[in-house]
Design an enzyme around this catalytic site. Structure first.
Site, PDB file in Angstrom:
ATOM      1  N   LYS A  11      35.797  35.608  41.893  1.00 62.22           N
ATOM      2  CA  LYS A  11      34.674  34.654  42.009  1.00 62.22           C
ATOM      3  C   LYS A  11      33.478  35.314  42.701  1.00 62.22           C
ATOM      4  CE  LYS A  11      36.915  31.511  44.431  1.00 62.22           C
ATOM      5  NZ  LYS A  11      38.288  32.027  44.502  1.00 62.22           N
ATOM      6  N   ARG A  86      37.248  23.000  46.694  1.00 57.85           N
ATOM      7  CA  ARG A  86      38.607  23.526  46.637  1.00 57.85           C
ATOM      8  C   ARG A  86      39.651  22.405  46.697  1.00 57.85           C
ATOM      9  NH1 ARG A  86      37.246  28.892  48.573  1.00 57.85           N
ATOM     10  NH2 ARG A  86      39.002  30.310  48.513  1.00 57.85           N
ATOM     11  N   ARG A 125      42.216  44.934  48.511  1.00 57.64           N
ATOM     12  CA  ARG A 125      40.940  44.618  49.144  1.00 57.64           C
ATOM     13  C   ARG A 125      40.958  44.788  50.667  1.00 57.64           C
ATOM     14  NH1 ARG A 125      38.778  38.694  47.855  1.00 57.64           N
ATOM     15  NH2 ARG A 125      40.629  38.204  49.056  1.00 57.64           N
ATOM     16  N   ARG A 127      41.052  42.654  53.309  1.00 58.02           N
ATOM     17  CA  ARG A 127      40.260  41.829  54.219  1.00 58.02           C
ATOM     18  C   ARG A 127      41.208  41.299  55.291  1.00 58.02           C
ATOM     19  NH1 ARG A 127      37.467  37.479  50.594  1.00 58.02           N
ATOM     20  NH2 ARG A 127      39.192  36.209  51.339  1.00 58.02           N
ATOM     21  N   ARG A 138      47.731  31.317  50.565  1.00 57.44           N
ATOM     22  CA  ARG A 138      46.493  30.929  49.884  1.00 57.44           C
ATOM     23  C   ARG A 138      46.762  30.571  48.428  1.00 57.44           C
ATOM     24  NH1 ARG A 138      43.589  36.025  51.430  1.00 57.44           N
ATOM     25  NH2 ARG A 138      42.342  35.666  49.594  1.00 57.44           N
TER      26      ARG A 138
HETATM   27  P1  B4P Z   1      36.718  38.606  44.955  1.00 55.58           P
HETATM   28  O1  B4P Z   1      35.545  38.446  44.063  1.00 55.58           O
HETATM   29  O2  B4P Z   1      36.471  39.087  46.349  1.00 55.58           O
HETATM   30  O3  B4P Z   1      37.628  37.268  45.070  1.00 55.58           O
HETATM   31  P2  B4P Z   1      37.337  35.752  45.434  1.00 55.58           P
HETATM   32  O4  B4P Z   1      38.030  34.988  44.373  1.00 55.58           O
HETATM   33  O5  B4P Z   1      35.878  35.523  45.638  1.00 55.58           O
HETATM   34  O6  B4P Z   1      37.935  35.537  46.920  1.00 55.58           O
HETATM   35  P3  B4P Z   1      38.872  34.485  47.687  1.00 55.58           P
HETATM   36  O7  B4P Z   1      39.073  33.216  46.908  1.00 55.58           O
HETATM   37  O8  B4P Z   1      40.066  35.247  48.082  1.00 55.58           O
HETATM   38  O9  B4P Z   1      38.121  34.160  49.060  1.00 55.58           O
HETATM   39  P4  B4P Z   1      37.022  33.151  49.610  1.00 55.58           P
HETATM   40  O10 B4P Z   1      36.005  34.032  50.217  1.00 55.58           O
HETATM   41  O11 B4P Z   1      36.529  32.171  48.594  1.00 55.58           O
HETATM   42  O12 B4P Z   1      37.691  39.592  44.182  1.00 55.58           O
HETATM   43  C1  B4P Z   1      38.905  40.027  44.740  1.00 55.58           C
HETATM   44  C2  B4P Z   1      39.090  41.529  44.516  1.00 55.58           C
HETATM   45  O13 B4P Z   1      39.302  41.827  43.129  1.00 55.58           O
HETATM   46  C3  B4P Z   1      37.894  42.376  44.937  1.00 55.58           C
HETATM   47  O14 B4P Z   1      38.379  43.441  45.708  1.00 55.58           O
HETATM   48  C4  B4P Z   1      37.267  42.890  43.624  1.00 55.58           C
HETATM   49  O15 B4P Z   1      36.760  44.206  43.729  1.00 55.58           O
HETATM   50  C5  B4P Z   1      38.429  42.856  42.660  1.00 55.58           C
HETATM   51  N1  B4P Z   1      37.995  42.459  41.305  1.00 55.58           N
HETATM   52  C6  B4P Z   1      37.122  41.477  40.989  1.00 55.58           C
HETATM   53  N2  B4P Z   1      36.970  41.364  39.650  1.00 55.58           N
HETATM   54  C7  B4P Z   1      37.813  42.296  39.099  1.00 55.58           C
HETATM   55  C8  B4P Z   1      38.132  42.687  37.742  1.00 55.58           C
HETATM   56  N3  B4P Z   1      37.569  42.083  36.682  1.00 55.58           N
HETATM   57  N4  B4P Z   1      39.044  43.658  37.556  1.00 55.58           N
HETATM   58  C9  B4P Z   1      39.625  44.278  38.623  1.00 55.58           C
HETATM   59  N5  B4P Z   1      39.357  43.980  39.922  1.00 55.58           N
HETATM   60  C10 B4P Z   1      38.462  42.999  40.161  1.00 55.58           C
HETATM   61  O16 B4P Z   1      37.762  32.286  50.756  1.00 55.58           O
HETATM   62  C11 B4P Z   1      38.317  32.831  51.943  1.00 55.58           C
HETATM   63  C12 B4P Z   1      38.860  31.719  52.886  1.00 55.58           C
HETATM   64  O17 B4P Z   1      37.770  30.877  53.359  1.00 55.58           O
HETATM   65  C13 B4P Z   1      39.843  30.712  52.310  1.00 55.58           C
HETATM   66  O18 B4P Z   1      41.168  31.213  52.291  1.00 55.58           O
HETATM   67  C14 B4P Z   1      39.680  29.507  53.281  1.00 55.58           C
HETATM   68  O19 B4P Z   1      40.355  29.714  54.481  1.00 55.58           O
HETATM   69  C15 B4P Z   1      38.201  29.519  53.558  1.00 55.58           C
HETATM   70  N6  B4P Z   1      37.435  28.640  52.645  1.00 55.58           N
HETATM   71  C16 B4P Z   1      36.460  29.069  51.771  1.00 55.58           C
HETATM   72  N7  B4P Z   1      35.966  28.027  51.065  1.00 55.58           N
HETATM   73  C17 B4P Z   1      36.645  26.901  51.485  1.00 55.58           C
HETATM   74  C18 B4P Z   1      36.616  25.528  51.106  1.00 55.58           C
HETATM   75  N8  B4P Z   1      35.791  25.077  50.133  1.00 55.58           N
HETATM   76  N9  B4P Z   1      37.463  24.664  51.725  1.00 55.58           N
HETATM   77  C19 B4P Z   1      38.279  25.076  52.688  1.00 55.58           C
HETATM   78  N10 B4P Z   1      38.372  26.376  53.092  1.00 55.58           N
HETATM   79  C20 B4P Z   1      37.570  27.289  52.502  1.00 55.58           C
END
Ligand code: B4P
Length: 179
Positions: A11, A86, A125, A127, A138
């Site tokens: 995302k 979410r 990643r 983190r 998660r």
């Molecule tokens: P990202 O792009 O980093 O993944 P994400 O889905 O955005 O992250 P996530 O859902 O884990 O975290 P968030 O910050 O929203 O990609 C992951 C990896 O894959 C990267 O290293 C990238 O390089 C690689 N990649 C991407 N595309 C690729 C492809 N096509 N091929 C190969 N590799 C690829 O949330 C973090 C925390 O914040 C949550 O756990 C929660 O505690 C809190 N939070 C956030 N929003 C919330 C909400 N609305 N309600 C309650 N808590 C919330």
């Protein structure tokens, strides 16, 4: 627009690309919360332990964060939400916030990626919340709380599906085609 998908589906990666191409802000609630933790703000102190454990921050706190962000000048022309809503309650709240501002969603895009790939990406990643047991928590919460949003938005005629298990460029092209 909203980008919907499991943790690690890409995302954040795609939100950056779409934001640049469509010239609208990418609003990542995860990034906003991580920044608050880094800055040690009151919000950051409240959410830190929840995030490290892989939990979800409560809906009222998230409503405050999102209402404030969507009310800013740069989001007036449009926005891409990454990581919000979410839960079903958050989806109802988003509808209320947008109704208050006399607007609504154009599309909700579900980025679909197989579970084994999600775990592989998160482990690569490194983190603070990417330890294996946290990733599992998660994912469990995603299935329980977030997956029902797919049906919620399908029923409203807003859902678009994109295969997220392709190269970053291909995912971006498919996404821009349905945005
Ligand atoms: P990202 O792009 O980093 O993944 P994400 O889905 O955005 O992250 P996530 O859902 O884990 O975290 P968030 O910050 O929203 O990609 C992951 C990896 O894959 C990267 O290293 C990238 O390089 C690689 N990649 C991407 N595309 C690729 C492809 N096509 N091929 C190969 N590799 C690829 O949330 C973090 C925390 O914040 C949550 O756990 C929660 O505690 C809190 N939070 C956030 N929003 C919330 C909400 N609305 N309600 C309650 N808590 C919330």
């Amino acid at each position: 627009m909203v980008l919907l998908g499991a943790p690690g589906c890409g995302k954040g990666t795609q939100a950056e690309i779409v934001s640049q191409r469509l010239e609208i802000p990418a609003i990542s609630t995860g990034d906003m919360l991580r920044r608050a933790v880094e800055e040690g703000s009151e919000l950051g102190q409240r959410v830190q332990s929840i995030m490290v454990a892989g939990g979800l921050v409560d809906d009222d706190t998230m409503a405050e964060v999102v209402r404030d962000r969507l009310g800013r000048e740069d989001a007036r022309r449009g926005f891409l939400l990454d990581g919000y809503p979410r839960t079903l309650d958050q989806a109802d709240t988003l509808e209320e916030i947008l109704a208050e501002q006399d607007r609504g969603l154009d599309a909700v895009i579900h980025l679909d990626v197989p579970e084994a790939e999600l775990v592989r990406r998160a482990l690569a990643r490194q983190r603070a919340d990417d330890r294996e047991e946290t990733i599992k928590e998660r994912l469990r919460l995603y299935h329980e709380k977030t997956e029902p949003l797919i049906g919620y938005y399908e029923a409203r005629g807003l859902l678009r599906r994109v295969d997220g298990f392709q190269s970053i460029d291909r995912v971006a092209a498919d996404l821009l085609a349905v945005a």
